[in-house]
Scaffold this motif. Structure first.
Motif, PDB file in Angstrom:
ATOM      1  N   CYS A   1       0.883  -1.560  -0.377  1.00  0.00           N
ATOM      2  CA  CYS A   1       0.247   0.123  -0.219  1.00  0.00           C
ATOM      3  C   CYS A   1       0.896   0.986   0.257  1.00  0.00           C
ATOM      4  O   CYS A   1       0.432   1.945  -0.489  1.00  0.00           O
ATOM      5  CB  CYS A   1      -0.978  -0.168   1.003  1.00  0.00           C
ATOM      6  SG  CYS A   1      -2.171  -1.101   0.903  1.00  0.00           S
TER       7      CYS A   1
ATOM      8  N   GLN B   1      -0.111   2.789  -7.716  1.00  0.00           N
ATOM      9  CA  GLN B   1      -0.836   2.014  -6.579  1.00  0.00           C
ATOM     10  C   GLN B   1      -2.396   2.857  -7.580  1.00  0.00           C
ATOM     11  O   GLN B   1      -1.905   3.643  -8.372  1.00  0.00           O
ATOM     12  CB  GLN B   1      -0.782   2.842  -5.509  1.00  0.00           C
ATOM     13  CG  GLN B   1       0.579   1.866  -4.409  1.00  0.00           C
ATOM     14  CD  GLN B   1      -0.373   0.754  -4.196  1.00  0.00           C
ATOM     15  OE1 GLN B   1      -1.248   0.118  -3.466  1.00  0.00           O
ATOM     16  NE2 GLN B   1       0.095  -0.571  -4.635  1.00  0.00           N
TER      17      GLN B   1
ATOM     18  N   CYS C   1      -3.537  -4.334  -0.883  1.00  0.00           N
ATOM     19  CA  CYS C   1      -3.359  -3.075  -2.470  1.00  0.00           C
ATOM     20  C   CYS C   1      -1.812  -3.484  -3.537  1.00  0.00           C
ATOM     21  O   CYS C   1      -1.224  -3.093  -4.165  1.00  0.00           O
ATOM     22  CB  CYS C   1      -2.292  -1.993  -1.913  1.00  0.00           C
ATOM     23  SG  CYS C   1      -3.465  -1.051  -0.506  1.00  0.00           S
TER      24      CYS C   1
END
Ligand code: SG5
Ligand code: ZN
Length: 261
Positions: A23, A28, A203
């Motif tokens: 994350c 991302q 993530c």
């Protein structure tokens, strides 16, 4: 909740990386789709959707996991126009709060839409199921549909009329299937494409994102059903925590190009 207001709590979005290192990593999602970052790619084929027209005889599971509302999908549904065949697993939504309204994850030139639908698919050429595919760099493909408040959209009522059955975390109901194509915009040939990640922990940077350029609408009444019906707490908990504002903050572009068809 994971998106704890002001992100001060230990579960808040700014703390995800402590428990889930990806994350805090690169590539991302979501990101702002900025015109200046777009690169026109004439080779990108229209998205083909196959076996999306499910019959009402079949049942699908609608569920609330405390972070989103999810509809499970059969893996015989798949998409084409991507480098592999990707089979469907589930669709879910991200939305704002009843007062703050806008709650899409992706933004377009800074504009946030009311809500966003994600149809999650996994690379079934290479992987047996979504759990195996989830952390592989070519594992997942998500179709994202931006939603704005406007005209009533009968397609969303296929599951909104059952949403009170999953008010609380961990509740599930079986609902009749329907034509999932009806949830998509008319044009499947106009989209943004980039390499990104799951927008929730862990993530993994494993998602090939396709964000359709034309938004779809839902009525104000449909949007308020979505944004007020659900709780992130279970039925047993005494304090009910409304489930809304379940979108992740925008992530850095990290030198990525965003292709546009
Ligand atoms: C939502 O977004 C989904 C997750 C999904 C993440 O939190 O939650 C729901 O739909 C409610 C149940 O889906 C699940 O947890 C289903 C098991 O995570 C995945 O799809 C993991 C493969 C992140 O997905 S997203 O990047 O498209 N937003
Ligand atoms: Zn999502």
């Amino acid at each position: 909740s994971l998106y704890t207001a002001l992100c001060t709590g230990p579960d808040g979005v700014h703390y995800w990386h402590k428990q889930y290192p990806y994350c805090g990593g690169v590539f991302q999602s979501p990101i702002d789709l900025q015109t200046q970052l777009l690169k026109y790619d004439p080779t990108m084929a229209p998205i083909g959707v196959w076996n999306y027209n499910l019959s009402g005889q079949e049942q699908l599971t609608l569920g609330n996991n405390g972070h989103a509302v999810k509809l499970s999908l059969p893996a015989r549904m798949y998409i084409s126009g991507l480098p592999h065949r990707y089979s469907a697993a589930q669709l879910h939504f991200h939305w704002g709060s009843p007062t703050l309204a806008a709650g899409s994850e992706h933004t377009v030139n800074g504009k946030r839409f009311a809500a966003e639908m994600h149809i999650v698919h996994f690379n079934s050429d290479k992987y047996a199921n979504i759990s195996v595919a989830a952390d592989k760099s070519d594992g997942l493909a998500v179709l994202a549909v931006l939603i704005e408040v406007g005209e009533f959209n009968p397609a969303f009522d296929h599951f909104l009329k059952f949403i009170n059955g999953v008010k609380y975390k961990d509740q599930r109901v079986q609902i009749p299937a329907f034509n999932v194509r009806s949830l998509l915009p008319a044009r499947l040939d106009e989209y943004y494409r980039y390499d990104g990640s799951l927008t929730t922990p862990p993530c993994y940077p494993s998602v090939l994102w396709t964000v359709f350029r034309s938004p779809v609408t839902m009525s104000h009444r449909q949007f308020s059903m979505l944004s007020t019906a659900l709780y992130s707490s279970s039925a047993q908990e005494s304090a009910s925590m409304p489930l809304n504002g379940n979108y992740r903050t925008l992530q850095k572009p990290d030198q990525r190009t965003i292709l546009v068809s």
